[in-house]
Design an enzyme around this catalytic site. Structure first.
Site, mmCIF file in Angstrom:
data_model
loop_
_atom_site.group_PDB
_atom_site.id
_atom_site.type_symbol
_atom_site.label_atom_id
_atom_site.label_comp_id
_atom_site.label_asym_id
_atom_site.label_seq_id
_atom_site.Cartn_x
_atom_site.Cartn_y
_atom_site.Cartn_z
ATOM 1 N N HIS A 33 77.459 -39.371 -41.020
ATOM 2 C CA HIS A 33 77.671 -40.617 -40.274
ATOM 3 C C HIS A 33 79.032 -41.210 -40.650
ATOM 4 C CE1 HIS A 33 73.336 -39.981 -40.551
ATOM 5 N NE2 HIS A 33 73.192 -40.736 -39.466
ATOM 6 N N ILE A 192 76.480 -51.832 -32.525
ATOM 7 C CA ILE A 192 76.178 -50.473 -32.068
ATOM 8 C C ILE A 192 74.996 -49.907 -32.854
ATOM 9 C CG2 ILE A 192 77.044 -48.090 -31.932
ATOM 10 C CD1 ILE A 192 78.347 -49.919 -29.890
ATOM 11 N N HIS A 264 78.550 -42.867 -34.564
ATOM 12 C CA HIS A 264 77.522 -43.212 -35.551
ATOM 13 C C HIS A 264 77.073 -42.023 -36.389
ATOM 14 C CE1 HIS A 264 73.992 -45.089 -37.357
ATOM 15 N NE2 HIS A 264 73.352 -43.964 -37.052
ATOM 16 N N GLU A 411 53.273 -57.457 -48.589
ATOM 17 C CA GLU A 411 52.986 -56.277 -49.420
ATOM 18 C C GLU A 411 54.166 -55.302 -49.489
ATOM 19 O OE1 GLU A 411 49.032 -57.855 -47.958
ATOM 20 O OE2 GLU A 411 50.962 -57.356 -47.006
ATOM 21 N N HIS A 461 39.524 -53.737 -54.978
ATOM 22 C CA HIS A 461 38.623 -53.612 -53.829
ATOM 23 C C HIS A 461 38.796 -52.219 -53.222
ATOM 24 C CE1 HIS A 461 38.884 -57.844 -54.674
ATOM 25 N NE2 HIS A 461 37.934 -58.145 -53.797
ATOM 26 N N HIS A 473 38.796 -53.837 -44.289
ATOM 27 C CA HIS A 473 39.239 -54.038 -45.662
ATOM 28 C C HIS A 473 38.727 -52.962 -46.613
ATOM 29 C CE1 HIS A 473 40.545 -57.828 -44.109
ATOM 30 N NE2 HIS A 473 40.843 -58.331 -45.297
#
Length: 663
Positions: A33, A192, A264, A411, A461, A473
């Site tokens: 790049h 860009i 790029h 998180e 948990h 969960h």
């Protein structure tokens, strides 16, 4: 800091040296790049020559400024700078071998502090989020040791892609909340992206966004050296983090590809490079840097040498020298061993029936007052994760001297920030959330593993055992998926003694992250007091029989209790093997196969029990043995009912053993 006096002409030539090396290396590799390094060369030249405090001859100087190239695809910018300023490891040969096997000049930067690479970047957004952790680490250690030992900045270069990634919001919001004023972000605002112009997908008002976070925001031309210098100087005077929008031309100097997505992510091509050399008035052959320009860059690399020397003198005479050096050395084993031994003895004597998230909290109650390097936190689940103890002191924008971070519901940002805390040095970070939300943290856990960073993820948990909150969960595939990440150690302890040993191993492991998968529901104490850290084996015999076993039951965490109960009801010789860390079990087998052979390579009926999916267990029990666990999502109900409903019971183990024994 002795800043060399450089004319505008010299500064332009120095920036063009970056452009030339970048386009030449990408062309030679036929991959890479070039656009961003060429666009950012002026900004980098100002930053390194006027502001960055670093010494290539002392690359691990604890009080150096940190520089993070968040858009890791622009890696040739960083490699060029580190060669030009004189890092011994970053040779011209390394640049010529860009993206080649064995070179430290990987396609995206991989942490190598001795070569001036502070962190691994490439997954966009994570470098920026990691840098928040570095900046926070500086403030925490400054709060403990003062300006004499800790007083440096964290600089970041990022692009549009970094700011599109959601983790940039999590991390930059936290940075603003904590007023991390020694963090300065230089935003490559080139308009860009790979697909074309950024307004295809990105029309945010970035200034207002960051002002809303509580950041100072400036706007400059990224090719005007005086404006860049003035903006960075101003940013150093604010009491907030700073974003400097640097409007640049991607592929600066390329006659037909400047300001185009064609600059790029692919080589410019021989004709375009020839035209660029002409446009930049750079007549030199590939990889050739004229002596005068290289000398100017080497002078930049030497400008902080005296500062580093003075800092070492201050350290040697400082009243807190031993404490500071101890934290930076990060060897906690001597202090840790007696604390863990006492915890194990207490658990064995008292035999509590507690959730492992609770016994983990009890471990931390003992460790935090004695081990200053431990810095904890939680993603808004402190009471559930049991990560905060009596000796925890919350870090806030008024006082950074504490040891506990309220990360909020962030998180991914939390995990990335912990990587930055660890990379900075002097801190062993740990923080909690529910295991289900490891999916939010996973990219940063993976990057921490790639970087070999000591980060401890407390994931509570850990199964359907959490009960009524239901399948949204309840982790099912999560333990297996985390075990699948190389260099991540997943611990699922069965009681307080295994929890203590898991913490000991995780803290002592300097080159890998650990995940502690802990229960919500109470569990009996199954282990006896012992001097050896049995968890370090990965798997071991918890209950044995006389003679060769006819049945071997392997289990982890909360299901070890079921295995022990079942062993007493099976009319055969039964061995129970606790598997608190499958990763260690397999790793140890590669070094010494004796335990693996004893536990696995026998003619007994083999059964594995874990309240998760089967993946990973077949390496132990084989594909035709019984696995008692989950093959679907969970449900909303009390934990006891869920275990019965999904068939993860003592009776299920007994029936599985008996059915095999009859055959």
């Amino acid at each position: 800091m002795t800043t060399p006096t450089l004319s505008e002409t010299q500064m332009k030539s120095m920036a063009n040296a970056i452009r030339a090396l970048s386009m030449d290396a990408v062309q030679k590799a036929n991959s890479g790049h070039p656009g961003a390094p060429m666009g950012l060369a002026d900004v980098a030249t100002v930053l390194y020559s006027k502001f960055l405090k670093f010494d290539p001859k002392n690359p691990e100087w604890a009080d150096r400024d940190r520089f993070v190239l968040s858009g890791g695809h622009a890696s040739m910018l960083l490699y060029s700078l580190n060669y030009l300023t004189g890092y011994e490891k970053m040779t011209l040969e390394q640049l010529k071998n860009f993206r080649q096997m064995g070179a430290i000049t990987a396609g995206h930067p991989e942490v190598e502090v001795e070569a001036g690479i502070e962190t691994t970047t490439g997954p966009l957004g994570q470098g920026l989020a990691t840098a928040v952790g570095m900046a926070l680490a500086e403030r925490i250690l400054n709060g403990r040791y003062g300006d004499a030992l800790v007083d440096h900045y964290t600089y970041v270069m990022c692009g549009d892609g970094d700011l599109m990634e959601g983790v940039s919001h999590e991390a930059c919001s936290l940075a603003g909340h904590l007023k991390l004023s020694k963090m300065i972000v230089l935003y490559d605002d080139n308009g860009i992206c790979i697909d074309g112009k950024t307004d295809l997908t990105f029309i945010d008002d970035t200034t207002k966004r960051f002002e809303a976070y509580g950041w100072d925001v400036q706007h400059v031309c990224g090719h005007d050296h005086a404006s860049i210098e003035g903006a960075i100087a101003k940013a150093k005077t604010t009491d907030t983090p700073s974003l400097i929008r640097c409007v640049t031309h991607i592929g600066f100097g390329a006659p037909t590809k400047q300001d185009s997505n064609k600059a790029h992510g692919s080589p410019l091509g021989d004709d375009e490079i020839k035209g660029t050399r002409e446009k930049l008035d750079w007549p030199h052959a590939p990889f050739v840097i004229p002596d005068e320009i290289l000398a100017n860059w080497r002078a930049v690399g030497a400008k902080s040498k005296a500062l580093c020397h003075d800092w070492k003198n201050r350290l040697n005479s400082h009243a807190q020298k031993d404490a500071f050096m101890g934290e930076m050395a990060m060897d906690m084993a001597p202090a840790l061993a007696p604390l863990i031994a006492k915890l194990k003895s207490d658990f064995a004597a008292e035999k509590p029936k507690k959730a492992t998230r609770q016994t983990s909290g009890m471990v931390l109650e003992a460790l935090i007052p004695e081990i200053n390097a431990l810095v904890g936190g939680s993603a808004d689940l402190t009471g559930s994760n049991n990560t905060k103890v009596a000796a925890s002191k919350v870090i806030n924008k008024e006082d950074y001297s504490g040891n506990y971070i309220n990360y909020g519901v962030r998180e991914f940002g939390m995990a990335a920030c912990m990587n930055g805390l660890a990379l900075h040095g002097g801190i062993v970070p740990y923080a909690g959330t529910f295991l289900q939300f490891a999916d939010y943290s996973r990219p940063a856990i993976r990057l921490g593993a790639l970087m070999k960073q000591r980060v401890i993820h407390v994931m509570t948990h850990d199964s359907i055992g959490l009960g009524e909150d239901g399948p949204t969960h309840q982790p099912v595939e999560h333990v297996a998926s985390l075990r699948a990440i190389p260099n991540v150690y997943v611990f699922r302890p069965c009681d307080g003694i295994e929890t203590s040993e898991s913490w000991e191993w995780a803290i002592n492991k300097k080159d890998a992250p650990s995940v502690l998968a802990l229960t919500r529901q109470g569990l009996p104490t199954l282990c006896e007091d012992r001097t050896e850290n049995m968890v370090a084996r990965g798997a071991y015999i918890l209950r044995d029989c006389e003679g060769e076993p006819e049945v071997t039951i392997f289990a982890s965490g909360s299901e070890v209790m079921l295995a022990v109960e079942a062993a007493e009801k099976i009319d055969a010789r039964v061995r129970v093997v606790s598997v608190p860390c499958m990763d260690l079990f397999y790793e140890n087998a590669q070094k010494d196969s004796a335990d693996f052979v004893k536990l696995v390579c026998n003619n007994s009926v083999k059964i594995a029990v874990e309240a998760g999916i089967r993946q990973g267990w077949d390496r132990i029990i084989g594909p035709h043995s019984h696995f008692i666990g989950m093959d679907s999502f969970g449900a909303s109900a009390p934990a006891e009912e869920l275990y019965e409903h999904f068939g993860i019971t003592t009776q299920a183990i007994v029936e599985a053993a008996n059915s095999k024994l009859k055959n």
